[in-house]
Motif scaffolding. Structure first.
Motif, PDB file in Angstrom:
ATOM      1  N   GLN A 290      51.516  98.398 -37.249  1.00 27.87           N
ATOM      2  CA  GLN A 290      50.926  97.360 -38.097  1.00 27.87           C
ATOM      3  C   GLN A 290      51.194  97.617 -39.580  1.00 27.87           C
ATOM      4  O   GLN A 290      51.218  98.760 -40.030  1.00 27.87           O
ATOM      5  CB  GLN A 290      49.415  97.297 -37.856  1.00 27.87           C
ATOM      6  CG  GLN A 290      48.723  96.104 -38.492  1.00 27.87           C
ATOM      7  CD  GLN A 290      47.244  96.065 -38.122  1.00 27.87           C
ATOM      8  OE1 GLN A 290      46.429  96.710 -38.765  1.00 27.87           O
ATOM      9  NE2 GLN A 290      46.917  95.297 -37.071  1.00 27.87           N
ATOM     10  N   LEU A 291      51.401  96.520 -40.305  1.00 21.33           N
ATOM     11  CA  LEU A 291      51.436  96.514 -41.769  1.00 21.33           C
ATOM     12  C   LEU A 291      50.423  95.487 -42.251  1.00 21.33           C
ATOM     13  O   LEU A 291      50.225  94.457 -41.606  1.00 21.33           O
ATOM     14  CB  LEU A 291      52.818  96.149 -42.302  1.00 21.33           C
ATOM     15  CG  LEU A 291      53.957  97.152 -42.109  1.00 21.33           C
ATOM     16  CD1 LEU A 291      55.298  96.485 -42.433  1.00 21.33           C
ATOM     17  CD2 LEU A 291      53.751  98.382 -42.980  1.00 21.33           C
ATOM     18  N   ILE A 292      49.815  95.743 -43.380  1.00 18.19           N
ATOM     19  CA  ILE A 292      48.902  94.783 -43.982  1.00 18.19           C
ATOM     20  C   ILE A 292      49.367  94.476 -45.400  1.00 18.19           C
ATOM     21  O   ILE A 292      49.670  95.399 -46.172  1.00 18.19           O
ATOM     22  CB  ILE A 292      47.454  95.302 -43.996  1.00 18.19           C
ATOM     23  CG1 ILE A 292      46.927  95.399 -42.566  1.00 18.19           C
ATOM     24  CG2 ILE A 292      46.548  94.391 -44.829  1.00 18.19           C
ATOM     25  CD1 ILE A 292      45.512  95.911 -42.446  1.00 18.19           C
ATOM     26  N   ILE A 293      49.466  93.203 -45.706  1.00 18.26           N
ATOM     27  CA  ILE A 293      49.768  92.752 -47.061  1.00 18.26           C
ATOM     28  C   ILE A 293      48.477  92.235 -47.667  1.00 18.26           C
ATOM     29  O   ILE A 293      47.849  91.318 -47.119  1.00 18.26           O
ATOM     30  CB  ILE A 293      50.855  91.665 -47.059  1.00 18.26           C
ATOM     31  CG1 ILE A 293      52.171  92.251 -46.533  1.00 18.26           C
ATOM     32  CG2 ILE A 293      51.039  91.079 -48.462  1.00 18.26           C
ATOM     33  CD1 ILE A 293      53.262  91.228 -46.356  1.00 18.26           C
ATOM     34  N   GLN A 294      48.064  92.822 -48.758  1.00 17.52           N
ATOM     35  CA  GLN A 294      46.780  92.510 -49.396  1.00 17.52           C
ATOM     36  C   GLN A 294      47.008  92.050 -50.836  1.00 17.52           C
ATOM     37  O   GLN A 294      47.770  92.662 -51.573  1.00 17.52           O
ATOM     38  CB  GLN A 294      45.889  93.742 -49.408  1.00 17.52           C
ATOM     39  CG  GLN A 294      44.521  93.531 -50.034  1.00 17.52           C
ATOM     40  CD  GLN A 294      43.563  92.811 -49.105  1.00 17.52           C
ATOM     41  OE1 GLN A 294      43.223  93.324 -48.053  1.00 17.52           O
ATOM     42  NE2 GLN A 294      43.135  91.624 -49.499  1.00 17.52           N
ATOM     43  N   GLY A 321      62.592 100.726 -43.758  1.00 10.05           N
ATOM     44  CA  GLY A 321      61.947 101.925 -44.275  1.00 10.05           C
ATOM     45  C   GLY A 321      60.468 102.014 -43.973  1.00 10.05           C
ATOM     46  O   GLY A 321      59.798 102.957 -44.413  1.00 10.05           O
ATOM     47  N   THR A 322      59.938 101.056 -43.210  1.00 13.20           N
ATOM     48  CA  THR A 322      58.524 101.077 -42.832  1.00 13.20           C
ATOM     49  C   THR A 322      58.390 101.449 -41.360  1.00 13.20           C
ATOM     50  O   THR A 322      59.391 101.592 -40.639  1.00 13.20           O
ATOM     51  CB  THR A 322      57.853  99.708 -43.067  1.00 13.20           C
ATOM     52  OG1 THR A 322      58.263  98.795 -42.044  1.00 13.20           O
ATOM     53  CG2 THR A 322      58.222  99.148 -44.434  1.00 13.20           C
ATOM     54  N   ASN A 323      57.151 101.539 -40.904  1.00 15.30           N
ATOM     55  CA  ASN A 323      56.904 101.857 -39.497  1.00 15.30           C
ATOM     56  C   ASN A 323      57.324 100.746 -38.549  1.00 15.30           C
ATOM     57  O   ASN A 323      57.393 100.951 -37.335  1.00 15.30           O
ATOM     58  CB  ASN A 323      55.417 102.183 -39.292  1.00 15.30           C
ATOM     59  CG  ASN A 323      54.510 101.074 -39.796  1.00 15.30           C
ATOM     60  OD1 ASN A 323      54.841 100.380 -40.763  1.00 15.30           O
ATOM     61  ND2 ASN A 323      53.367 100.896 -39.164  1.00 15.30           N
ATOM     62  N   LEU A 324      57.602  99.555 -39.074  1.00 18.83           N
ATOM     63  CA  LEU A 324      58.019  98.427 -38.233  1.00 18.83           C
ATOM     64  C   LEU A 324      59.506  98.110 -38.368  1.00 18.83           C
ATOM     65  O   LEU A 324      59.960  97.051 -37.939  1.00 18.83           O
ATOM     66  CB  LEU A 324      57.189  97.183 -38.576  1.00 18.83           C
ATOM     67  CG  LEU A 324      55.696  97.265 -38.249  1.00 18.83           C
ATOM     68  CD1 LEU A 324      55.006  95.940 -38.582  1.00 18.83           C
ATOM     69  CD2 LEU A 324      55.458  97.628 -36.789  1.00 18.83           C
ATOM     70  N   ALA A 325      60.267  99.008 -38.977  1.00 20.88           N
ATOM     71  CA  ALA A 325      61.703  98.781 -39.147  1.00 20.88           C
ATOM     72  C   ALA A 325      62.369  98.578 -37.783  1.00 20.88           C
ATOM     73  O   ALA A 325      62.151  99.334 -36.839  1.00 20.88           O
ATOM     74  CB  ALA A 325      62.327  99.965 -39.872  1.00 20.88           C
ATOM     75  N   GLY A 326      63.150  97.506 -37.698  1.00 23.43           N
ATOM     76  CA  GLY A 326      63.894  97.230 -36.480  1.00 23.43           C
ATOM     77  C   GLY A 326      63.080  96.635 -35.352  1.00 23.43           C
ATOM     78  O   GLY A 326      63.619  96.356 -34.279  1.00 23.43           O
ATOM     79  N   GLN A 327      61.778  96.397 -35.583  1.00 24.51           N
ATOM     80  CA  GLN A 327      60.904  95.868 -34.546  1.00 24.51           C
ATOM     81  C   GLN A 327      60.791  94.342 -34.635  1.00 24.51           C
ATOM     82  O   GLN A 327      61.000  93.761 -35.698  1.00 24.51           O
ATOM     83  CB  GLN A 327      59.502  96.473 -34.665  1.00 24.51           C
ATOM     84  CG  GLN A 327      59.469  97.988 -34.588  1.00 24.51           C
ATOM     85  CD  GLN A 327      59.926  98.524 -33.245  1.00 24.51           C
ATOM     86  OE1 GLN A 327      59.587  97.962 -32.199  1.00 24.51           O
ATOM     87  NE2 GLN A 327      60.693  99.607 -33.263  1.00 24.51           N
ATOM     88  N   VAL A 356      48.224  90.107 -41.826  1.00 24.13           N
ATOM     89  CA  VAL A 356      48.367  91.245 -40.920  1.00 24.13           C
ATOM     90  C   VAL A 356      49.689  91.073 -40.175  1.00 24.13           C
ATOM     91  O   VAL A 356      49.917  90.037 -39.542  1.00 24.13           O
ATOM     92  CB  VAL A 356      47.189  91.332 -39.935  1.00 24.13           C
ATOM     93  CG1 VAL A 356      47.383  92.513 -38.996  1.00 24.13           C
ATOM     94  CG2 VAL A 356      45.870  91.450 -40.690  1.00 24.13           C
ATOM     95  N   ILE A 357      50.536  92.076 -40.251  1.00 26.28           N
ATOM     96  CA  ILE A 357      51.848  92.057 -39.603  1.00 26.28           C
ATOM     97  C   ILE A 357      51.796  93.055 -38.442  1.00 26.28           C
ATOM     98  O   ILE A 357      51.548  94.245 -38.654  1.00 26.28           O
ATOM     99  CB  ILE A 357      52.976  92.457 -40.583  1.00 26.28           C
ATOM    100  CG1 ILE A 357      52.826  91.715 -41.919  1.00 26.28           C
ATOM    101  CG2 ILE A 357      54.330  92.216 -39.946  1.00 26.28           C
ATOM    102  CD1 ILE A 357      52.949  90.222 -41.848  1.00 26.28           C
ATOM    103  N   ASN A 358      52.027  92.577 -37.240  1.00 23.95           N
ATOM    104  CA  ASN A 358      51.947  93.428 -36.060  1.00 23.95           C
ATOM    105  C   ASN A 358      53.295  93.526 -35.352  1.00 23.95           C
ATOM    106  O   ASN A 358      54.115  92.600 -35.395  1.00 23.95           O
ATOM    107  CB  ASN A 358      50.941  92.870 -35.051  1.00 23.95           C
ATOM    108  CG  ASN A 358      49.508  93.012 -35.538  1.00 23.95           C
ATOM    109  OD1 ASN A 358      49.070  94.093 -35.886  1.00 23.95           O
ATOM    110  ND2 ASN A 358      48.799  91.880 -35.570  1.00 23.95           N
ATOM    111  N   LYS A 359      53.494  94.639 -34.678  1.00 24.55           N
ATOM    112  CA  LYS A 359      54.613  94.768 -33.735  1.00 24.55           C
ATOM    113  C   LYS A 359      54.344  93.822 -32.573  1.00 24.55           C
ATOM    114  O   LYS A 359      53.257  93.850 -31.988  1.00 24.55           O
ATOM    115  CB  LYS A 359      54.719  96.200 -33.253  1.00 24.55           C
ATOM    116  CG  LYS A 359      55.834  96.448 -32.255  1.00 24.55           C
ATOM    117  CD  LYS A 359      55.860  97.908 -31.829  1.00 24.55           C
ATOM    118  CE  LYS A 359      56.907  98.158 -30.758  1.00 24.55           C
ATOM    119  NZ  LYS A 359      56.928  99.593 -30.339  1.00 24.55           N
ATOM    120  N   ALA A 360      55.298  92.970 -32.260  1.00 22.64           N
ATOM    121  CA  ALA A 360      55.069  91.960 -31.212  1.00 22.64           C
ATOM    122  C   ALA A 360      54.964  92.637 -29.847  1.00 22.64           C
ATOM    123  O   ALA A 360      55.621  93.637 -29.579  1.00 22.64           O
ATOM    124  CB  ALA A 360      56.218  90.953 -31.221  1.00 22.64           C
TER     125      ALA A 360
END
Length: 360
Positions: A290-294, A321-327, A356-360
């Motif tokens: 997950q990423l959160i944009i606030q 470069g984030t935990n969701l790269a390539g997801q 809220v940005i989630n891995k699908a």
């Protein structure tokens, strides 16, 4: 005193506020102020579908009290997002609120009565929303300081300016302020201006408008054109206006123009200016997926009615470069993929807007 604990910004170089919705390079508004009578609706029936087929959204400063029933498609077009509606001042018809047609004699009490008894209820009943902006009937703006329920209004002048906040447009140093937008000249009124000439040179006028679009593409401004396009068909100039719309579509070959309504452009400008902080971070409990944009917004200076901020802000971000790269990802807000890990997320207004940005 308000204590604010704002989250960390893990990826400051991965996130940016878009100058225009959808990350476009410029805004273009194409507005008229009439739609009611049968002759005018003939232009509506022709122009709106023609523009829509070219990817061009048009707008109307509309008196929605009467005659609208003959234009039954307007409601559907509005609900579908194909057109935008703003308000019309009505000062030429609400005689009970003015004295001998002298708008400078309108008091705050009289304007409030006109707004709350006539403009607001009819507009909200038709659209489901408050009007964001307004057009002055016949340019009568003697009460411009009183219209604080709105974000702004256009007068009957044109000045060539494409300003869209500090850093955007020409001139590029004009922030949103009520006093600067409560009676604002259009950038152009090219059709009405050319039609008034003894021998109109339509090709030259359309070409000049195209040159101004090129300049606005570079300075990332707002080109606001006003034309009585509800009269174009009756004028016998349908082919002229089709040439103009074709030119707009050609200028948008790379899909870099945000065609929107007057109130839409204004609402986006105000929302964008209110943003004081922006961050993107990985929450500790969901750091792997997950990423959160606030965002943080501040209305303390502008003090506008935030119900008018009806257009979401576009935030461009990268997952590289984030935990969701390539997801494959999804969001609770509208998410637009740009490819190569780049996205735009559209976040509706609030005091602390969030996506809220989630891995699908």
């Amino acid at each position: 005193m308000e204590a604010i604990f704002f989250p960390r910004n893990d990826y400051p170089s991965n996130i940016a506020i878009c100058s225009h919705r959808y990350g476009k390079k410029m805004a273009y508004t194409e507005q008229t102020d009439g739609q009611q009578n049968t002759g005018a609706y003939l232009s509506y029936q022709w122009l709106v579908p023609y523009a829509k087929a070219l990817g061009i959204k048009v707008g109307i400063f509309a008196d929605l009290r009467g005659g609208i029933s003959i234009a039954g498609g307007i409601k559907e077009d509005y609900d579908n997002g194909d057109i935008w509606l703003d308000a019309y001042s009505l000062v030429d018809t609400i005689q009970s609120y003015i004295v001998n047609n002298q708008t400078e004699l309108i008091t705050q009490e009289l304007w409030n009565a006109a707004y709350y008894n006539d403009i607001l209820p009819v507009f909200k009943n038709f659209t489901g929303k408050k009007p964001v902006a307004m057009s002055y009937s016949y340019g009568r703006d003697g009460f411009k300081s009183l219209i604080t329920q709105l974000l702004g209004a256009r007068n009957s002048e044109e000045n060539g300016n494409t300003d869209y906040g500090v850093g955007f447009g020409s001139p590029n140093n004009i922030p949103y302020a009520f006093s600067a937008f409560n009676s604002k000249a259009s950038t152009t009124r090219w059709y009405d201006t050319e039609k008034a000439k003894p021998t109109p040179d339509w090709n030259a006028a359309i070409s000049a408008q195209g040159d101004l679009i090129d300049a606005t593409m570079l300075n990332h401004g707002w080109l606001n054109n006003f034309t009585h396009w509800h009269n174009v068909k009756n004028d016998g100039n349908q082919s002229v206006y089709e040439d103009y719309l074709d030119m707009l579509a050609e200028k948008n070959t790379n899909n870099e123009i945000w065609f929107c309504g007057y109130g839409e452009a204004l609402a986006y400008l105000v929302y964008r200016q209110m943003i004081k902080k922006v961050s993107m971070y990985s929450p500790v409990l969901h750091s792997g997926n997950q990423l959160i944009i606030q965002l943080e917004t501040d209305n303390s200076q502008l003090q506008v009615d935030t119900d008018l901020l009806q257009v979401p802000i576009s935030i461009k971000f990268s997952t590289v470069g984030t935990n969701l790269a390539g997801q494959t990802i999804e969001s609770n807000c509208n998410l637009i993929s740009l490819g190569n890990g780049d996205y735009i997320v559209e976040i509706p207004f609030s005091r602390f807007p969030k996506a809220v940005i989630n891995k699908a």
